[in-house]
Design an enzyme around this catalytic site. Structure first.
Site, PDB file in Angstrom:
ATOM      1  N   GLU A  26       0.824  -1.215   0.000  1.00  0.00           N
ATOM      2  CA  GLU A  26       0.000   0.000   0.000  1.00  0.00           C
ATOM      3  C   GLU A  26       0.856   1.260   0.000  1.00  0.00           C
ATOM      4  O   GLU A  26       0.527   2.240  -0.652  1.00  0.00           O
ATOM      5  CB  GLU A  26      -0.957  -0.001   1.203  1.00  0.00           C
ATOM      6  CG  GLU A  26      -2.032  -1.070   1.136  1.00  0.00           C
ATOM      7  CD  GLU A  26      -2.892  -0.967  -0.117  1.00  0.00           C
ATOM      8  OE1 GLU A  26      -3.015   0.130  -0.685  1.00  0.00           O
ATOM      9  OE2 GLU A  26      -3.423  -2.004  -0.548  1.00  0.00           O
ATOM     10  N   TYR A 109      -6.533   5.661   4.897  1.00  0.00           N
ATOM     11  CA  TYR A 109      -6.585   4.721   3.777  1.00  0.00           C
ATOM     12  C   TYR A 109      -5.778   3.456   4.083  1.00  0.00           C
ATOM     13  O   TYR A 109      -6.276   2.331   3.972  1.00  0.00           O
ATOM     14  CB  TYR A 109      -6.075   5.385   2.481  1.00  0.00           C
ATOM     15  CG  TYR A 109      -5.820   4.348   1.438  1.00  0.00           C
ATOM     16  CD1 TYR A 109      -6.895   3.760   0.764  1.00  0.00           C
ATOM     17  CD2 TYR A 109      -4.544   3.862   1.199  1.00  0.00           C
ATOM     18  CE1 TYR A 109      -6.687   2.739  -0.136  1.00  0.00           C
ATOM     19  CE2 TYR A 109      -4.322   2.842   0.310  1.00  0.00           C
ATOM     20  CZ  TYR A 109      -5.400   2.287  -0.361  1.00  0.00           C
ATOM     21  OH  TYR A 109      -5.193   1.267  -1.232  1.00  0.00           O
ATOM     22  N   ASP A 127      -9.807   5.402  -1.694  1.00  0.00           N
ATOM     23  CA  ASP A 127      -8.669   5.937  -2.431  1.00  0.00           C
ATOM     24  C   ASP A 127      -9.230   6.620  -3.679  1.00  0.00           C
ATOM     25  O   ASP A 127     -10.445   6.732  -3.832  1.00  0.00           O
ATOM     26  CB  ASP A 127      -7.653   4.828  -2.771  1.00  0.00           C
ATOM     27  CG  ASP A 127      -8.152   3.875  -3.845  1.00  0.00           C
ATOM     28  OD1 ASP A 127      -9.359   3.901  -4.153  1.00  0.00           O
ATOM     29  OD2 ASP A 127      -7.334   3.117  -4.385  1.00  0.00           O
TER      30      ASP A 127
END
Ligand code: SF4
Length: 346
Positions: A26, A109, A127
Site C-alpha cells: 500500500e 486509507y 482511495d
C-alpha cells in the site's frame, strides 16, 4: 462483487494476509501505478522479508531501494514505521484499524486497507479509485479534493461494505476503479453498473468526480556544480525542509532564472578552497526537467575539474564528500541525479 473474481489481476499482495506485506504494497502503491510499483514491491519484500529486516536496514539503503518512486518522505516514514513496529510492537502490526492509525505515516486509507485485507475488519477504504466509482455511480457532486467531502464518501462506502466480506469488497471497488471505471476512458459500454450508474444515465461521466485543480507548480532553477577531482565526484546529503531529504546531490546554487553568471562558479569553487584548473569549467549541460507534485525542477549541471582536492575544512563546511563511481552507485539519489551520473564517464 460479482465482477471482481472474473476481472481481478493476480497480484502478489493479494495472496497474503501478512499485514507487513500488505502495508508495504500500500505504501508503494500510493506512489505509483500497479505496473510500475510491482518491481519495487518484489524488491522490498525480497530484500526485507520481515518488518524487523526493514527496521534494521540503514536509511540510505532503504532510500536507494526506493529510488525512482519519488516523494522520499514516504520512504523515510515507512522506515520509521518499521522501526516503531519492530520496537514498540515487538514486530507485530497492531491488530485493528484504530490501533493502526497510531503508526507514523499510516493514514485512514492505509489503516483501512491493512485492517480489512489482513484482519477482515469491516472498514471501507477510500482511495482515488473508490472516490471516482462512488461519485459516478451515486452522482455525488462534492469536490473530492475538499477534506469535508471525505465524510460523505466514507458514509456512503460504509453503507455498502458487507460485514462478511469486507476485504473482498474493498479489493473489488478499488479494482473496478482501476480497470473498468477509469478516469479518462471508463468502459461504460460493457459495464455491469450501467443501468444504475447516475453519471452514465445523466451524461456526466466526464464531469464526475469533481475535483478542484491543484495550484500551478512553480519552477525552480537548480545549478549543480559537479566538482570532480581525479576519479571522484563531490556529493552531499540533502538536509531537511526541502525536497529530496536524505538523498545525495551536488553542490547547488538555486536561482530565479536559467542563467548563472560564469564568474559565480569560479568564485564559489575558490570559496570552497578548490583550485579550478584552467579551461576546465565546461558549458552547462542542457536543462534536465523533473516534475514533482507542486514544483518543477529545471536542473543544469556544470562540470568543474579541480586540480586539487577541496581542503577538508571547506568540504566539511559545505557538506561535500568525494565519492568514487562505485560508491555513488550505492547512494540514494533523486532520479534526475541518477540519470545524470549514469551518463558520466569516470
Ligand atoms: S457506467 Fe461508466 S461511469 Fe458508470 S460505473 Fe460503469 S464504467 Fe463507471
Amino acid at each position: 462483487m460479482d465482477w471482481y473474481p472474473r476481472h481481478r489481476r493476480d497480484l502478489p499482495w493479494r495472496n497474503t494476509r501478512d499485514p507487513y506485506a500488505i502495508w508495504l504494497s500500500e505504501v508503494i502503491l500510493q506512489q505509483t501505478r500497479v505496473k510500475q510499483g510491482l518491481p519495487y514491491y518484489l524488491d522490498f519484500i525480497t530484500s526485507y522479508p520481515t518488518v524487523q529486516d526493514l527496521a534494521a536496514a540503514p536509511q540510505d539503503e532503504v532510500l536507494r531501494h526506493w529510488q525512482g518512486l519519488g516523494y522520499y518522505s514516504r520512504a523515510r516514514n515507512m522506515h520509521h514505521t518499521a522501526q516503531q513496529v519492530a520496537g514498540e510492537y515487538n514486530g507485530q502490526f497492531p491488530g485493528s484499524y484504530t490501533e493502526l492509525l497510531k503508526l507514523r505515516g499510516v493514514g485512514q486509507y492505509t489503516a483501512a486497507a491493512i485492517a480489512s485485507f489482513a484482519y477482515d475488519e469491516k472498514v471501507a477504504v477510500l482511495d482515488g479509485n473508490v472516490f471516482r466509482v462512488l461519485a459516478r455511480v451515486f452522482g455525488v457532486t462534492q469536490d473530492i479534493a475538499a477534506p469535508a467531502s471525505r465524510r460523505t464518501f466514507q458514509q456512503l462506502a460504509d453503507t455498502l461494505i458487507p460485514a462478511d466480506q469486507p476485504a473482498e469488497f474493498n479489493q473489488a471497488i478499488m479494482e473496478f476503479g482501476a480497470i473498468q471505471c477509469t478516469p479518462a476512458k471508463p468502459d461504460c459500454l460493457f459495464c455491469p453498473l450501467q443501468t444504475e450508474c447516475y453519471a452514465f444515465q445523466h451524461g456526466m461521466v466526464q464531469e464526475l468526480p469533481i475535483k478542484s485543480k491543484a495550484k500551478a507548480a512553480r519552477t525552480r532553477y537548480f545549478h549543480y556544480l559537479v566538482l570532480r577531482h581525479n576519479d571522484t565526484l563531490y556529493m552531499r546529503k540533502r538536509g531537511p525542509k526541502d525536497i529530496w531529504e536524505g538523498l545525495y546531490d551536488f553542490a547547488l546554487q538555486e536561482t530565479d532564472s536559467a542563467e548563472l553568471p560564469a564568474a559565480f562558479i569560479v568564485d564559489t569553487v575558490e570559496g570552497l578552497g578548490g583550485n579550478v584548473a584552467t579551461n576546465q569549467v565546461e558549458e552547462p549541460t542542457t536543462a534536465m526537467r523533473h516534475i514533482l507534485s507542486h514544483q518543477k525542477v529545471e536542473a543544469r549541471f556544470h562540470h568543474i575539474w579541480l586540480s586539487e582536492p577541496l581542503t577538508p575544512e571547506a568540504a566539511v563546511a559545505a557538506g561535500l564528500v568525494a565519492y568514487s563511481a562505485h560508491e555513488i552507485e550505492r547512494l540514494p539519489k533523486p532520479i534526475i541525479i541518477s540519470n545524470f551520473v549514469s551518463n558520466i564517464r569516470f
